[in-house]
Design a protein around this motif. Structure first.
Motif, PDB file in Angstrom:
ATOM      1  N   PHE A  34       0.844  -1.191   0.000  1.00 24.19           N
ATOM      2  CA  PHE A  34       0.000   0.000   0.000  1.00 24.19           C
ATOM      3  C   PHE A  34       0.879   1.240   0.000  1.00 24.19           C
ATOM      4  N   LEU A  35       0.454   2.273  -0.731  1.00 25.39           N
ATOM      5  CA  LEU A  35       1.178   3.535  -0.751  1.00 25.39           C
ATOM      6  C   LEU A  35       0.667   4.408   0.393  1.00 25.39           C
ATOM      7  N   LEU A  36       1.571   4.765   1.299  1.00 26.93           N
ATOM      8  CA  LEU A  36       1.231   5.647   2.410  1.00 26.93           C
ATOM      9  C   LEU A  36       2.012   6.940   2.288  1.00 26.93           C
ATOM     10  N   ALA A  37       1.477   7.969   2.908  1.00 27.29           N
ATOM     11  CA  ALA A  37       2.090   9.293   2.906  1.00 27.29           C
ATOM     12  C   ALA A  37       2.351   9.727   4.341  1.00 27.29           C
ATOM     13  N   ARG A  38       3.541  10.293   4.583  1.00 26.90           N
ATOM     14  CA  ARG A  38       3.838  10.865   5.903  1.00 26.90           C
ATOM     15  C   ARG A  38       3.477  12.344   5.842  1.00 26.90           C
ATOM     16  N   HIS A  39       2.511  12.711   6.676  1.00 26.26           N
ATOM     17  CA  HIS A  39       1.962  14.068   6.646  1.00 26.26           C
ATOM     18  C   HIS A  39       2.860  15.068   7.368  1.00 26.26           C
ATOM     19  N   ALA A  40       2.978  16.241   6.783  1.00 20.73           N
ATOM     20  CA  ALA A  40       3.851  17.281   7.318  1.00 20.73           C
ATOM     21  C   ALA A  40       3.387  17.782   8.679  1.00 20.73           C
ATOM     22  N   HIS A  41       2.079  17.978   8.862  1.00 22.06           N
ATOM     23  CA  HIS A  41       1.587  18.597  10.101  1.00 22.06           C
ATOM     24  C   HIS A  41       1.679  17.672  11.317  1.00 22.06           C
ATOM     25  N   SER A  42       1.589  16.357  11.102  1.00 21.51           N
ATOM     26  CA  SER A  42       1.578  15.432  12.242  1.00 21.51           C
ATOM     27  C   SER A  42       2.791  14.508  12.287  1.00 21.51           C
ATOM     28  N   GLY A  43       3.446  14.305  11.156  1.00 19.34           N
ATOM     29  CA  GLY A  43       4.526  13.341  11.084  1.00 19.34           C
ATOM     30  C   GLY A  43       4.040  11.906  11.011  1.00 19.34           C
ATOM     31  N   LEU A  44       2.730  11.703  11.031  1.00 18.84           N
ATOM     32  CA  LEU A  44       2.152  10.359  10.995  1.00 18.84           C
ATOM     33  C   LEU A  44       1.953   9.889   9.552  1.00 18.84           C
ATOM     34  N   TRP A  45       1.982   8.580   9.394  1.00 18.21           N
ATOM     35  CA  TRP A  45       1.700   7.966   8.098  1.00 18.21           C
ATOM     36  C   TRP A  45       0.208   7.758   7.965  1.00 18.21           C
ATOM     37  N   SER A  46      -0.288   7.928   6.746  1.00 21.63           N
ATOM     38  CA  SER A  46      -1.698   7.723   6.479  1.00 21.63           C
ATOM     39  C   SER A  46      -1.899   7.467   5.005  1.00 21.63           C
ATOM     40  N   LEU A  47      -3.137   7.306   4.623  1.00 19.99           N
ATOM     41  CA  LEU A  47      -3.521   7.199   3.230  1.00 19.99           C
ATOM     42  C   LEU A  47      -3.718   8.608   2.674  1.00 19.99           C
ATOM     43  N   ILE A  48      -3.574   8.766   1.379  1.00 23.38           N
ATOM     44  CA  ILE A  48      -3.781  10.069   0.754  1.00 23.38           C
ATOM     45  C   ILE A  48      -5.277  10.324   0.643  1.00 23.38           C
ATOM     46  N   GLY A  49      -5.685  11.544   0.944  1.00 21.53           N
ATOM     47  CA  GLY A  49      -7.094  11.892   0.825  1.00 21.53           C
ATOM     48  C   GLY A  49      -7.318  13.344   1.174  1.00 21.53           C
ATOM     49  N   GLY A  50      -8.580  13.695   1.232  1.00 19.49           N
ATOM     50  CA  GLY A  50      -8.927  15.077   1.558  1.00 19.49           C
ATOM     51  C   GLY A  50     -10.412  15.304   1.436  1.00 19.49           C
ATOM     52  N   GLY A  51     -10.780  16.562   1.374  1.00 21.81           N
ATOM     53  CA  GLY A  51     -12.181  16.953   1.375  1.00 21.81           C
ATOM     54  C   GLY A  51     -12.817  16.965   0.004  1.00 21.81           C
ATOM     55  N   VAL A  52     -14.121  16.743   0.013  1.00 21.76           N
ATOM     56  CA  VAL A  52     -14.931  16.848  -1.191  1.00 21.76           C
ATOM     57  C   VAL A  52     -15.457  18.280  -1.238  1.00 21.76           C
ATOM     58  N   GLU A  53     -15.227  18.955  -2.345  1.00 26.30           N
ATOM     59  CA  GLU A  53     -15.673  20.336  -2.513  1.00 26.30           C
ATOM     60  C   GLU A  53     -17.154  20.371  -2.919  1.00 26.30           C
ATOM     61  N   PRO A  54     -17.859  21.467  -2.617  1.00 27.67           N
ATOM     62  CA  PRO A  54     -19.263  21.568  -3.020  1.00 27.67           C
ATOM     63  C   PRO A  54     -19.427  21.333  -4.526  1.00 27.67           C
ATOM     64  N   GLY A  55     -20.367  20.468  -4.873  1.00 26.59           N
ATOM     65  CA  GLY A  55     -20.647  20.162  -6.268  1.00 26.59           C
ATOM     66  C   GLY A  55     -19.704  19.148  -6.893  1.00 26.59           C
ATOM     67  N   GLU A  56     -18.734  18.674  -6.135  1.00 28.35           N
ATOM     68  CA  GLU A  56     -17.747  17.738  -6.673  1.00 28.35           C
ATOM     69  C   GLU A  56     -18.185  16.304  -6.405  1.00 28.35           C
ATOM     70  N   ASP A  57     -18.055  15.448  -7.393  1.00 26.96           N
ATOM     71  CA  ASP A  57     -18.317  14.025  -7.224  1.00 26.96           C
ATOM     72  C   ASP A  57     -17.187  13.429  -6.387  1.00 26.96           C
ATOM     73  N   PRO A  58     -17.489  12.569  -5.405  1.00 23.84           N
ATOM     74  CA  PRO A  58     -16.424  11.994  -4.583  1.00 23.84           C
ATOM     75  C   PRO A  58     -15.330  11.285  -5.387  1.00 23.84           C
ATOM     76  N   ALA A  59     -15.697  10.580  -6.451  1.00 20.48           N
ATOM     77  CA  ALA A  59     -14.680   9.911  -7.268  1.00 20.48           C
ATOM     78  C   ALA A  59     -13.745  10.933  -7.909  1.00 20.48           C
ATOM     79  N   GLU A  60     -14.279  12.051  -8.351  1.00 23.27           N
ATOM     80  CA  GLU A  60     -13.435  13.117  -8.903  1.00 23.27           C
ATOM     81  C   GLU A  60     -12.552  13.716  -7.806  1.00 23.27           C
ATOM     82  N   ALA A  61     -13.081  13.806  -6.600  1.00 22.06           N
ATOM     83  CA  ALA A  61     -12.323  14.375  -5.486  1.00 22.06           C
ATOM     84  C   ALA A  61     -11.114  13.515  -5.129  1.00 22.06           C
ATOM     85  N   VAL A  62     -11.260  12.193  -5.135  1.00 21.29           N
ATOM     86  CA  VAL A  62     -10.132  11.337  -4.783  1.00 21.29           C
ATOM     87  C   VAL A  62      -9.043  11.429  -5.854  1.00 21.29           C
ATOM     88  N   VAL A  63      -9.430  11.515  -7.111  1.00 22.70           N
ATOM     89  CA  VAL A  63      -8.451  11.693  -8.193  1.00 22.70           C
ATOM     90  C   VAL A  63      -7.725  13.028  -8.017  1.00 22.70           C
TER      91      VAL A  63
END
Length: 159
Positions: A34-63
């Motif tokens: 699995f590809l993990l990312a070490r986040h700058a603000h926490s130093g912890l490893w996690s999966l890549i992701g983020g927020g869905v913007e208004p009007g954005e399809d979740p699949a488009e948001a993950v891309v």
């Protein structure tokens, strides 16, 4: 990426109060790694992701999120599941309280990925066993375990 204009507008009205936000998570997988990312603000490893913007399809948001944070392109394979609850609650250093509800997508990486050095400091490929030894956000364990199940198997919560 800094706080979106949408969330900033809400924060102007509610201050640091709890805000429930929709999110997306990329479970980028190559076989058992699995590809993990070490986040700058926490130093912890996690999966890549983020927020869905208004009007954005979740699949488009993950891309979009994967591209913004790593420059990588992905192909969505399937939805792994939807996650929320206490483990996805956060209080940021500025006092903002957030609860995320995220849809996790299993994805294949198409091409190279490199950390953006803003949100993501480092990227790495790890097996599930190796991930258990990393300093990480605990909620990803459930997502990764679900991703390892056959897409046709029933989750224990459904039995």
């Amino acid at each position: 990426m800094p706080i979106s204009d949408y969330v900033a507008g809400i924060r102007e009205r509610i201050g640091h109060d709890l805000l429930l936000l929709p999110g997306v998570t990329a479970v980028i997988r190559e076989g058992e790694h699995f590809l993990l990312a070490r986040h700058a603000h926490s130093g912890l490893w996690s999966l890549i992701g983020g927020g869905v913007e208004p009007g954005e399809d979740p699949a488009e948001a993950v891309v979009r999120e994967v591209h913004e944070e790593s420059g990588g392109q992905i192909r969505i394979v399937r939805i792994v599941g939807a996650y929320g609850g206490d483990s996805l609650m956060a209080t940021y250093p500025n006092g903002d309280r957030v609860g995320y509800v995220t849809t996790a997508y299993e994805c294949a990486l198409v091409g190279a990925a490199t950390p953006d050095r803003d949100e993501i400091r480092e990227l790495g490929w790890f097996t599930r066993e190796q991930i258990s030894a990393l300093p990480r956000h605990d909620w990803i364990d459930r997502v990764l375990d679900d991703a390892l199940r056959s897409p046709h198997s029933r989750d224990a919560r459904e039995r």
